[in-house]
Write an enzyme that holds these catalytic residues in place. Sequence first.
Site, mmCIF file in Angstrom:
data_model
loop_
_atom_site.group_PDB
_atom_site.id
_atom_site.type_symbol
_atom_site.label_atom_id
_atom_site.label_comp_id
_atom_site.label_asym_id
_atom_site.label_seq_id
_atom_site.Cartn_x
_atom_site.Cartn_y
_atom_site.Cartn_z
ATOM 1 N N ASN A 13 7.185 28.167 4.681
ATOM 2 C CA ASN A 13 7.983 29.384 4.528
ATOM 3 C C ASN A 13 7.383 30.163 3.357
ATOM 4 O O ASN A 13 7.643 29.833 2.200
ATOM 5 C CB ASN A 13 9.447 28.999 4.264
ATOM 6 N N TRP A 14 6.616 31.161 3.669
ATOM 7 C CA TRP A 14 5.925 31.914 2.615
ATOM 8 C C TRP A 14 6.835 32.904 1.893
ATOM 9 O O TRP A 14 6.449 33.482 0.891
ATOM 10 C CB TRP A 14 4.707 32.652 3.207
ATOM 11 N N LYS A 15 8.019 33.117 2.415
ATOM 12 C CA LYS A 15 8.961 34.075 1.800
ATOM 13 C C LYS A 15 8.248 35.418 1.574
ATOM 14 O O LYS A 15 7.413 35.810 2.374
ATOM 15 C CB LYS A 15 9.557 33.482 0.517
ATOM 16 N N HIS A 100 18.311 31.175 6.611
ATOM 17 C CA HIS A 100 17.834 30.619 5.345
ATOM 18 C C HIS A 100 18.859 30.921 4.249
ATOM 19 O O HIS A 100 19.495 31.978 4.271
ATOM 20 C CB HIS A 100 16.457 31.211 4.992
ATOM 21 N N GLU A 102 18.561 31.953 1.365
ATOM 22 C CA GLU A 102 18.351 33.242 0.676
ATOM 23 C C GLU A 102 18.908 34.398 1.509
ATOM 24 O O GLU A 102 19.428 35.378 0.970
ATOM 25 C CB GLU A 102 16.853 33.426 0.358
ATOM 26 N N GLU A 172 18.520 22.237 3.930
ATOM 27 C CA GLU A 172 17.986 22.593 2.623
ATOM 28 C C GLU A 172 19.128 22.687 1.610
ATOM 29 O O GLU A 172 19.832 23.707 1.562
ATOM 30 C CB GLU A 172 17.263 23.936 2.689
ATOM 31 N N GLY A 178 13.221 25.651 -4.715
ATOM 32 C CA GLY A 178 12.483 26.334 -5.778
ATOM 33 C C GLY A 178 12.853 25.872 -7.178
ATOM 34 O O GLY A 178 12.520 26.520 -8.163
ATOM 35 N N SER A 218 11.837 21.957 -2.585
ATOM 36 C CA SER A 218 10.878 21.336 -3.502
ATOM 37 C C SER A 218 10.078 20.185 -2.872
ATOM 38 O O SER A 218 9.779 19.189 -3.524
ATOM 39 C CB SER A 218 11.566 20.879 -4.783
ATOM 40 N N GLY A 239 8.369 25.720 0.809
ATOM 41 C CA GLY A 239 8.199 27.039 0.205
ATOM 42 C C GLY A 239 7.012 27.028 -0.741
ATOM 43 O O GLY A 239 5.859 27.154 -0.347
ATOM 44 N N GLY A 240 7.300 26.846 -2.025
ATOM 45 C CA GLY A 240 6.291 26.949 -3.082
ATOM 46 C C GLY A 240 4.989 26.200 -2.797
ATOM 47 O O GLY A 240 3.897 26.755 -2.978
HETATM 48 P P1 PGA Z 1 10.752 25.380 -1.935
HETATM 49 O O1 PGA Z 1 11.442 26.301 -0.813
HETATM 50 O O2 PGA Z 1 9.855 24.383 -1.217
HETATM 51 O O3 PGA Z 1 9.978 26.324 -2.801
HETATM 52 O O4 PGA Z 1 11.845 24.674 -2.662
HETATM 53 C C1 PGA Z 1 11.897 25.775 0.410
HETATM 54 C C2 PGA Z 1 12.579 26.841 1.240
HETATM 55 O O5 PGA Z 1 13.332 27.650 0.680
HETATM 56 O O6 PGA Z 1 12.413 26.912 2.472
#
Ligand code: PGA
Length: 264
Positions: A13-15, A100, A102, A172, A178, A218, A239-240
């Site tokens: 997930n590159w956001k 998601h 967010e 999640e 994050g 994470s 994500g990250g």
């Molecule tokens: P993260 O994000 O790996 O940076 O914690 C995961 C996500 O929000 O899908």
Amino acid sequence: MKPSHRRPIIAANWKMHMTPQESIEFLRPFLRHFTRELPLDTVICPPYISLPAATEVLSDVKQVGLGAQNMSAEPAGAFTGEISARMLKELNVEYVILGHSERRAIYGETDAEINRKLITALEVRFKPIFCIGETLEERDGGKVEEVLQRQLVHGLESIGPRRVTEVVIAYEPVWAIGTGRTATPEQAQETHAYIRSVLSEMYGEDTAQKIRIQYGGSVKPGNAAELLSQTDIDGALVGGASLEPGSFFEIIRNVAEAIPGESA
Ligand code: PGA
């Protein structure tokens, strides 16, 4: 031991990262790591604007699928700034992340709205990555099960047992996204087992056993294999650690190597 019929799925997930050019610069070295067929599904979810560039680089690539990070529930019309399923379909998108945390927290998406998006996505035969998860406050307040049950029951409303097996659930915990704070493998397994028990109540045990449940929050090269060795953890939404080709592939390789009979 994890049932072998659930093929692991690792998604990036590159956001709101990676311009079209940066996406190409990521994908070229990333694809060079795929020197043989791996026993799992890999998915990259760039921002909308970078999808055409990614589609082009991935056009002859079977091992890496493409996903969007969101989608409108509406087929077309006066919805300024929105993107329809049909638009994504034309770019060979196969997956779409929906709900998601967010999107829920920052943009106020509700369970009902996410449900409409899931229905639209399944109608055009996308594989939705349907995100659920509790906040820290909800966990500390002992509400994990109540929150997850609500998100599952409302999010999957009127989706039948045949179509639901196309849905990938991404659990999640919001406090782990994050933050560098991962749920322990045992904590995550316990929650995944609960999610599967809710799915079993909704759809019966056979169907629940077919649904893939990813963990997200994470995930990194050092913890992915252990998380995925848990009975009910069938993948990861990253994500990250997915923003750099080497570290994202290391997650994939570590998971592939941990599958019995495999070495990557
Ligand atoms: P993260 O994000 O790996 O940076 O914690 C995961 C996500 O929000 O899908």
